[in-house]
Every structure is written in structure tokens, then in C-alpha cells.
Design a protein around this motif. Structure first.
Motif, mmCIF file in Angstrom:
data_model
loop_
_atom_site.group_PDB
_atom_site.id
_atom_site.type_symbol
_atom_site.label_atom_id
_atom_site.label_comp_id
_atom_site.label_asym_id
_atom_site.label_seq_id
_atom_site.Cartn_x
_atom_site.Cartn_y
_atom_site.Cartn_z
ATOM 1 N N LEU A 1 8.126 -2.689 -9.230
ATOM 2 C CA LEU A 1 8.549 -1.531 -8.912
ATOM 3 C C LEU A 1 10.118 -1.795 -8.163
ATOM 4 O O LEU A 1 10.897 -1.034 -8.338
ATOM 5 C CB LEU A 1 7.733 -0.836 -7.810
ATOM 6 C CG LEU A 1 6.608 -0.233 -8.037
ATOM 7 C CD1 LEU A 1 5.674 0.400 -7.142
ATOM 8 C CD2 LEU A 1 6.694 0.960 -9.216
ATOM 9 N N ALA A 2 10.090 -2.948 -7.630
ATOM 10 C CA ALA A 2 11.407 -3.234 -7.043
ATOM 11 C C ALA A 2 11.586 -4.740 -6.493
ATOM 12 O O ALA A 2 10.352 -5.451 -6.401
ATOM 13 C CB ALA A 2 11.647 -2.465 -5.698
ATOM 14 N N ILE B 1 8.318 2.121 -0.887
ATOM 15 C CA ILE B 1 9.068 1.279 -2.140
ATOM 16 C C ILE B 1 9.899 2.116 -3.021
ATOM 17 O O ILE B 1 11.031 1.788 -3.360
ATOM 18 C CB ILE B 1 7.948 0.572 -2.962
ATOM 19 C CG1 ILE B 1 7.032 -0.233 -1.966
ATOM 20 C CG2 ILE B 1 8.590 -0.419 -3.941
ATOM 21 C CD1 ILE B 1 7.728 -1.090 -0.909
ATOM 22 N N LYS B 2 9.413 3.142 -3.411
ATOM 23 C CA LYS B 2 10.127 4.132 -4.330
ATOM 24 C C LYS B 2 11.431 4.575 -3.799
ATOM 25 O O LYS B 2 12.209 4.952 -4.283
ATOM 26 C CB LYS B 2 9.406 5.255 -5.099
ATOM 27 C CG LYS B 2 8.148 4.586 -5.846
ATOM 28 C CD LYS B 2 7.421 5.603 -6.441
ATOM 29 C CE LYS B 2 6.433 5.122 -7.684
ATOM 30 N NZ LYS B 2 5.465 6.188 -8.344
ATOM 31 N N ASN B 3 11.421 4.799 -2.544
ATOM 32 C CA ASN B 3 12.514 5.306 -1.636
ATOM 33 C C ASN B 3 13.424 4.124 -1.245
ATOM 34 O O ASN B 3 14.342 4.777 -0.326
ATOM 35 C CB ASN B 3 12.033 6.162 -0.757
ATOM 36 C CG ASN B 3 11.638 7.593 -0.811
ATOM 37 O OD1 ASN B 3 12.187 8.179 -2.088
ATOM 38 N ND2 ASN B 3 10.244 7.814 -0.731
ATOM 39 N N GLY B 4 13.012 2.996 -1.410
ATOM 40 C CA GLY B 4 13.935 1.706 -0.804
ATOM 41 C C GLY B 4 14.018 1.596 0.438
ATOM 42 O O GLY B 4 14.928 0.868 1.017
ATOM 43 N N PHE C 1 11.622 -6.986 5.203
ATOM 44 C CA PHE C 1 12.513 -6.959 3.864
ATOM 45 C C PHE C 1 12.952 -5.676 3.597
ATOM 46 O O PHE C 1 12.494 -4.847 3.696
ATOM 47 C CB PHE C 1 10.963 -7.307 2.896
ATOM 48 C CG PHE C 1 10.828 -9.019 2.928
ATOM 49 C CD1 PHE C 1 11.445 -9.570 1.586
ATOM 50 C CD2 PHE C 1 10.176 -9.282 3.863
ATOM 51 C CE1 PHE C 1 10.759 -10.909 1.834
ATOM 52 C CE2 PHE C 1 9.653 -10.507 3.675
ATOM 53 C CZ PHE C 1 9.997 -11.480 2.754
ATOM 54 N N LYS C 2 14.281 -5.962 2.821
ATOM 55 C CA LYS C 2 14.890 -4.638 2.384
ATOM 56 C C LYS C 2 15.015 -4.799 0.963
ATOM 57 O O LYS C 2 15.126 -5.535 0.269
ATOM 58 C CB LYS C 2 16.341 -4.737 3.042
ATOM 59 C CG LYS C 2 16.258 -4.292 4.475
ATOM 60 C CD LYS C 2 17.630 -4.179 4.949
ATOM 61 C CE LYS C 2 17.506 -3.549 6.433
ATOM 62 N NZ LYS C 2 18.847 -3.232 6.984
ATOM 63 N N SER C 3 15.034 -3.451 0.207
ATOM 64 C CA SER C 3 15.235 -3.462 -1.216
ATOM 65 C C SER C 3 16.585 -3.889 -1.577
ATOM 66 O O SER C 3 17.544 -3.583 -1.133
ATOM 67 C CB SER C 3 15.015 -1.906 -1.524
ATOM 68 O OG SER C 3 15.148 -1.753 -2.711
ATOM 69 N N PRO D 1 0.795 -1.374 0.061
ATOM 70 C CA PRO D 1 0.139 -0.049 0.048
ATOM 71 C C PRO D 1 0.804 1.345 -0.070
ATOM 72 O O PRO D 1 0.421 2.162 -0.546
ATOM 73 C CB PRO D 1 -0.815 -0.183 1.292
ATOM 74 C CG PRO D 1 -0.287 -1.154 2.049
ATOM 75 C CD PRO D 1 0.661 -2.043 1.304
ATOM 76 N N ASP D 2 1.892 1.312 0.445
ATOM 77 C CA ASP D 2 2.837 2.397 0.473
ATOM 78 C C ASP D 2 3.547 2.629 -0.470
ATOM 79 O O ASP D 2 5.081 2.264 -0.256
ATOM 80 C CB ASP D 2 3.414 2.476 2.129
ATOM 81 C CG ASP D 2 4.236 3.950 2.258
ATOM 82 O OD1 ASP D 2 4.123 4.778 1.413
ATOM 83 O OD2 ASP D 2 4.781 3.912 3.456
ATOM 84 N N LEU D 3 3.492 3.149 -1.627
ATOM 85 C CA LEU D 3 4.262 3.099 -2.851
ATOM 86 C C LEU D 3 5.480 3.987 -2.309
ATOM 87 O O LEU D 3 6.544 3.738 -3.146
ATOM 88 C CB LEU D 3 3.541 3.728 -4.067
ATOM 89 C CG LEU D 3 2.431 2.615 -4.650
ATOM 90 C CD1 LEU D 3 1.805 3.002 -5.740
ATOM 91 C CD2 LEU D 3 3.085 1.304 -4.816
#
Length: 60
Positions: A42-43, A17-20, A53-55, A12-14
Motif C-alpha cells: 500500500l505504501a 495508510i491510504k490517507n498518508g 513514521f511518515k508516508s 490495522p488502520d488501512l
């Protein structure tokens, strides 16, 4: 496609995700592909420990 090996998960919090940023997920797999509402990848995120979990790689 190379991403077919990962389960696709909508988060839900894109912006996270976009900020890794690290996120909490309930997944049996150690690597997942996070997608947006249109199923666009996205990732790739990888389990760090427990449900954390980490990017691993941004895909946009």
C-alpha cells in the motif's frame, strides 16, 4: 522485486495508510512497506523520529 528490500508490515488502520497519515511503528528499519491482509503493498513509510513514521510513497 524492488520492494523486497523493505520489511512488510501489516497495519490495522488501512484508512490512515491510504490517507498518508503519520503512524507509530515499532521497527528496527528506517523504511518499511505497509501491506493489506492479502500482502498487497500500500505504501512506503519512512522513520521521521523515534517510532513516528511518515508516508514516503503511496503504491496503489
Amino acid at each position: 522485486m524492488a520492494l523486497d528490500q523493505y520489511p512488510f508490515i501489516r497495519y490495522p488502520d488501512l484508512s490512515a495508510i491510504k490517507n498518508g497519515k503519520p503512524i507509530m511503528l515499532d521497527s528496527e528499519k528506517d523504511r518499511v512497506c505497509l501491506v493489506d491482509q492479502e500482502q498487497k503493498a500500500l505504501a512506503i513509510y519512512e522513520r521521521e523520529e523515534g517510532n513516528l513514521f511518515k508516508s514516503k510513497r503511496g503504491l496503489w
